[in-house]
Design a protein around this motif. Structure first.
Motif, PDB file in Angstrom:
ATOM      1  N   ALA A  67       0.830  -1.205   0.000  1.00  0.00           N
ATOM      2  CA  ALA A  67       0.000   0.000   0.000  1.00  0.00           C
ATOM      3  C   ALA A  67       0.864   1.255   0.000  1.00  0.00           C
ATOM      4  CB  ALA A  67      -0.924  -0.013   1.215  1.00  0.00           C
ATOM      5  N   ALA A  68       1.965   1.231   0.772  1.00  0.00           N
ATOM      6  CA  ALA A  68       2.866   2.391   0.833  1.00  0.00           C
ATOM      7  C   ALA A  68       3.551   2.615  -0.512  1.00  0.00           C
ATOM      8  CB  ALA A  68       3.906   2.174   1.931  1.00  0.00           C
ATOM      9  N   ILE A  69       3.986   1.487  -1.143  1.00  0.00           N
ATOM     10  CA  ILE A  69       4.632   1.600  -2.454  1.00  0.00           C
ATOM     11  C   ILE A  69       3.661   2.155  -3.487  1.00  0.00           C
ATOM     12  CG2 ILE A  69       5.577   0.230  -4.361  1.00  0.00           C
ATOM     13  CD1 ILE A  69       6.773  -1.630  -2.190  1.00  0.00           C
ATOM     14  N   LYS A  70       2.443   1.685  -3.440  1.00  0.00           N
ATOM     15  CA  LYS A  70       1.425   2.174  -4.375  1.00  0.00           C
ATOM     16  C   LYS A  70       1.185   3.671  -4.192  1.00  0.00           C
ATOM     17  CE  LYS A  70      -3.321   1.274  -5.862  1.00  0.00           C
ATOM     18  NZ  LYS A  70      -4.541   0.455  -5.629  1.00  0.00           N
ATOM     19  N   LEU A  71       1.150   4.099  -2.941  1.00  0.00           N
ATOM     20  CA  LEU A  71       0.943   5.528  -2.654  1.00  0.00           C
ATOM     21  C   LEU A  71       2.118   6.356  -3.162  1.00  0.00           C
ATOM     22  CD1 LEU A  71      -0.700   7.757  -1.291  1.00  0.00           C
ATOM     23  CD2 LEU A  71       0.461   7.211   0.861  1.00  0.00           C
ATOM     24  N   LEU A  72       3.355   5.850  -2.948  1.00  0.00           N
ATOM     25  CA  LEU A  72       4.544   6.560  -3.438  1.00  0.00           C
ATOM     26  C   LEU A  72       4.539   6.682  -4.959  1.00  0.00           C
ATOM     27  CD1 LEU A  72       7.308   5.050  -1.121  1.00  0.00           C
ATOM     28  CD2 LEU A  72       6.490   7.407  -1.126  1.00  0.00           C
ATOM     29  N   LYS A  73       4.127   5.603  -5.631  1.00  0.00           N
ATOM     30  CA  LYS A  73       4.055   5.641  -7.088  1.00  0.00           C
ATOM     31  C   LYS A  73       3.051   6.686  -7.558  1.00  0.00           C
ATOM     32  CE  LYS A  73       5.492   0.914  -8.199  1.00  0.00           C
ATOM     33  NZ  LYS A  73       5.048  -0.384  -8.777  1.00  0.00           N
ATOM     34  N   GLN A  74       1.908   6.700  -6.866  1.00  0.00           N
ATOM     35  CA  GLN A  74       0.886   7.685  -7.234  1.00  0.00           C
ATOM     36  C   GLN A  74       1.396   9.107  -7.034  1.00  0.00           C
ATOM     37  OE1 GLN A  74      -2.400   6.530  -4.747  1.00  0.00           O
ATOM     38  NE2 GLN A  74      -3.124   4.936  -6.179  1.00  0.00           N
ATOM     39  N   GLN A  75       2.113   9.340  -5.919  1.00  0.00           N
ATOM     40  CA  GLN A  75       2.671  10.673  -5.657  1.00  0.00           C
ATOM     41  C   GLN A  75       3.716  11.042  -6.706  1.00  0.00           C
ATOM     42  OE1 GLN A  75       4.101  10.308  -1.649  1.00  0.00           O
ATOM     43  NE2 GLN A  75       2.075  10.693  -0.731  1.00  0.00           N
ATOM     44  N   GLN A  76       4.566  10.063  -7.088  1.00  0.00           N
ATOM     45  CA  GLN A  76       5.594  10.311  -8.097  1.00  0.00           C
ATOM     46  C   GLN A  76       4.967  10.627  -9.444  1.00  0.00           C
ATOM     47  OE1 GLN A  76       8.831  10.483  -7.392  1.00  0.00           O
ATOM     48  NE2 GLN A  76       9.216  11.132  -9.520  1.00  0.00           N
ATOM     49  N   GLN A  77       3.940   9.873  -9.796  1.00  0.00           N
ATOM     50  CA  GLN A  77       3.258  10.128 -11.066  1.00  0.00           C
ATOM     51  C   GLN A  77       2.627  11.509 -11.088  1.00  0.00           C
ATOM     52  OE1 GLN A  77       0.546   6.873 -11.360  1.00  0.00           O
ATOM     53  NE2 GLN A  77       2.106   5.376 -12.009  1.00  0.00           N
ATOM     54  N   SER A  78       2.068  11.912  -9.949  1.00  0.00           N
ATOM     55  CA  SER A  78       1.460  13.239  -9.857  1.00  0.00           C
ATOM     56  C   SER A  78       2.510  14.334 -10.033  1.00  0.00           C
ATOM     57  CB  SER A  78       0.763  13.381  -8.506  1.00  0.00           C
ATOM     58  OG  SER A  78       0.228  14.679  -8.351  1.00  0.00           O
ATOM     59  N   LYS A  79       3.689  14.157  -9.403  1.00  0.00           N
ATOM     60  CA  LYS A  79       4.762  15.137  -9.537  1.00  0.00           C
ATOM     61  C   LYS A  79       5.269  15.200 -10.969  1.00  0.00           C
ATOM     62  CE  LYS A  79       6.507  14.877  -4.796  1.00  0.00           C
ATOM     63  NZ  LYS A  79       7.667  14.500  -3.943  1.00  0.00           N
ATOM     64  N   THR A  80       5.382  14.044 -11.632  1.00  0.00           N
ATOM     65  CA  THR A  80       5.853  13.997 -13.025  1.00  0.00           C
ATOM     66  C   THR A  80       4.904  14.753 -13.945  1.00  0.00           C
ATOM     67  OG1 THR A  80       6.898  11.856 -12.621  1.00  0.00           O
ATOM     68  CG2 THR A  80       6.476  12.468 -14.913  1.00  0.00           C
ATOM     69  N   ARG A  81       3.608  14.554 -13.734  1.00  0.00           N
ATOM     70  CA  ARG A  81       2.625  15.242 -14.564  1.00  0.00           C
ATOM     71  C   ARG A  81       2.706  16.754 -14.375  1.00  0.00           C
ATOM     72  NH1 ARG A  81      -0.674  10.751 -13.255  1.00  0.00           N
ATOM     73  NH2 ARG A  81      -1.611  11.917 -11.518  1.00  0.00           N
ATOM     74  N   LYS A  82       2.862  17.206 -13.152  1.00  0.00           N
ATOM     75  CA  LYS A  82       2.966  18.644 -12.879  1.00  0.00           C
ATOM     76  C   LYS A  82       4.213  19.240 -13.515  1.00  0.00           C
ATOM     77  CE  LYS A  82       0.361  18.625  -8.551  1.00  0.00           C
ATOM     78  NZ  LYS A  82       0.425  18.860  -7.088  1.00  0.00           N
ATOM     79  N   SER A  83       5.316  18.479 -13.460  1.00  0.00           N
ATOM     80  CA  SER A  83       6.574  18.956 -14.054  1.00  0.00           C
ATOM     81  C   SER A  83       6.436  19.077 -15.564  1.00  0.00           C
ATOM     82  CB  SER A  83       7.699  17.997 -13.697  1.00  0.00           C
ATOM     83  OG  SER A  83       8.900  18.386 -14.301  1.00  0.00           O
ATOM     84  N   GLU A  84       5.801  18.079 -16.176  1.00  0.00           N
ATOM     85  CA  GLU A  84       5.596  18.116 -17.623  1.00  0.00           C
ATOM     86  C   GLU A  84       4.717  19.292 -18.018  1.00  0.00           C
ATOM     87  OE1 GLU A  84       3.983  14.325 -18.421  1.00  0.00           O
ATOM     88  OE2 GLU A  84       5.929  13.286 -18.486  1.00  0.00           O
ATOM     89  N   ASP A  85       3.718  19.566 -17.193  1.00  0.00           N
ATOM     90  CA  ASP A  85       2.831  20.710 -17.479  1.00  0.00           C
ATOM     91  C   ASP A  85       3.605  22.009 -17.438  1.00  0.00           C
ATOM     92  OD1 ASP A  85       0.757  18.982 -17.768  1.00  0.00           O
ATOM     93  OD2 ASP A  85      -0.058  19.287 -15.730  1.00  0.00           O
ATOM     94  N   ARG A  86       4.557  22.130 -16.466  1.00  0.00           N
ATOM     95  CA  ARG A  86       5.356  23.348 -16.361  1.00  0.00           C
ATOM     96  C   ARG A  86       6.293  23.506 -17.558  1.00  0.00           C
ATOM     97  NH1 ARG A  86       5.576  21.999 -10.796  1.00  0.00           N
ATOM     98  NH2 ARG A  86       7.627  21.002 -11.088  1.00  0.00           N
ATOM     99  N   VAL A  87       6.864  22.414 -18.024  1.00  0.00           N
ATOM    100  CA  VAL A  87       7.754  22.454 -19.196  1.00  0.00           C
ATOM    101  C   VAL A  87       6.980  22.882 -20.432  1.00  0.00           C
ATOM    102  CG1 VAL A  87       9.144  21.053 -20.760  1.00  0.00           C
ATOM    103  CG2 VAL A  87       9.386  20.794 -18.286  1.00  0.00           C
ATOM    104  N   VAL A  88       5.813  22.315 -20.608  1.00  0.00           N
ATOM    105  CA  VAL A  88       4.967  22.661 -21.759  1.00  0.00           C
ATOM    106  C   VAL A  88       4.588  24.128 -21.713  1.00  0.00           C
ATOM    107  CG1 VAL A  88       2.725  22.271 -22.825  1.00  0.00           C
ATOM    108  CG2 VAL A  88       4.123  20.338 -22.080  1.00  0.00           C
ATOM    109  N   ALA A  89       4.327  24.641 -20.535  1.00  0.00           N
ATOM    110  CA  ALA A  89       3.927  26.041 -20.391  1.00  0.00           C
ATOM    111  C   ALA A  89       5.062  26.984 -20.757  1.00  0.00           C
ATOM    112  CB  ALA A  89       3.453  26.309 -18.960  1.00  0.00           C
ATOM    113  N   CYS A  90       6.307  26.530 -20.575  1.00  0.00           N
ATOM    114  CA  CYS A  90       7.477  27.391 -20.840  1.00  0.00           C
ATOM    115  C   CYS A  90       7.933  27.341 -22.297  1.00  0.00           C
ATOM    116  CB  CYS A  90       8.648  26.977 -19.934  1.00  0.00           C
ATOM    117  SG  CYS A  90       8.329  27.293 -18.177  1.00  0.00           S
TER     118      CYS A  90
END
Length: 267
Positions: free
Chosen positions: A220-243
């Motif tokens: 369960a902890a690993i699954k939560l970490l993966k979800q958090q990592q995926q969320s951070k990756t998506r936000k980073s990609e959105d920032r790159v696209v915006a720039c």
């Protein structure tokens, strides 16, 4: 006899008290109702048991271990009533009936009871005018019932051959008692070993359950970490696209720059 005095006693001594059956009313009630009585000694009285009152109480009793009726007046009829009680009673272990003149017929009644009874381990029947007929019936009862027991038949009218037969049965029963005891010890050891293994299995089962819960928690902890990592990756990609400028925006910026240069150069 006083009921209040007797009902609390574990052992009652009433030897040589000149007691008759009609004097037994209080004692009958005690035998029927007592929850602590273990020994009852009634030697050298005039008790016959023929009215069935005492034996009926004995049939209901669940605490008495030793009954001594040595040198009374029981006879054949008393033995018949006593035998009926022994077919029901399961607590009595030692029965003293020496010197009661029960005869062969009385021995027949007792033998029939011994086929059924599993509790009696020692029975004294010395000085009872028992012959080979009664002794043979008793011997058959011993052979039929595998409950280990000893019967004393001294000072009766039994032939040497019958005595040897009974002795051989006693020897067989003693051997069987030793074997039974040995088997009980082995069974007890096996039971102890089984309980120990059951405890070990229970402990391992608890340990396995605990580890399973830990694994589930880690997953369960690993699954939560993966979800958090995926969320951070998506936000980073959105920032790159915006720039990053699109081609249209680059052309538009170039045109604006050219306009500014022309304006600057004009007189």
């Amino acid at each position: 006899m006083n009921y209040e005095d007797l009902i609390t006693k574990e052992i009652i001594w009433l030897d040589d008290q000149n007691l008759y059956d009609e004097d037994m009313e209080v004692l009958v009630k005690v035998v029927q109702e007592s929850e602590v009585l273990e020994g009852l000694l009634l030697c050298s009285n005039h008790i016959t048991l023929a009215d069935g009152a005492f034996t009926s109480a004995l049939a209901q009793n669940r605490t008495l271990r030793t009954l001594n009726l040595y040198n009374n007046k029981i006879g054949c009829q008393g033995a018949k009533c006593l035998a009926a009680a022994l077919q029901v009673n399961s607590s009595l272990q030692q029965l003293h009936l020496g010197g009661n003149h029960i005869g062969d017929k009385g021995a027949h009644f007792l033998a029939d009871a011994l086929v059924v009874n599993k509790g009696l381990s020692k029975i004294w029947l010395n000085r009872n005018r028992i012959g080979d007929n009664g002794a043979h019936r008793l011997a058959n009862a011993l052979a039929c019932n595998y409950a280990p027991r000893q019967i004393t038949l001294e000072e009766n009218h039994i032939s040497c051959d019958m005595k040897r037969t009974i002795k051989s049965i006693h020897t067989f029963m003693a051997k069987r008692k030793r074997e039974t005891r040995s088997n009980e010890i082995v069974i007890a050891r096996k039971d102890k070993e089984i309980r120990r293994k059951d405890e070990e299995l229970a402990s391992k089962s608890e340990e396995l359950t605990s580890k399973t819960e830990q694994i589930a928690s880690l997953e369960a902890a690993i699954k939560l970490l993966k979800q958090q990592q995926q969320s951070k990756t998506r936000k980073s990609e959105d920032r790159v696209v915006a720039c990053v400028d699109t081609p249209e925006l680059i052309i538009e910026k170039a045109e604006d720059a050219n306009k500014r240069r022309r304006i600057t150069r004009s007189p």
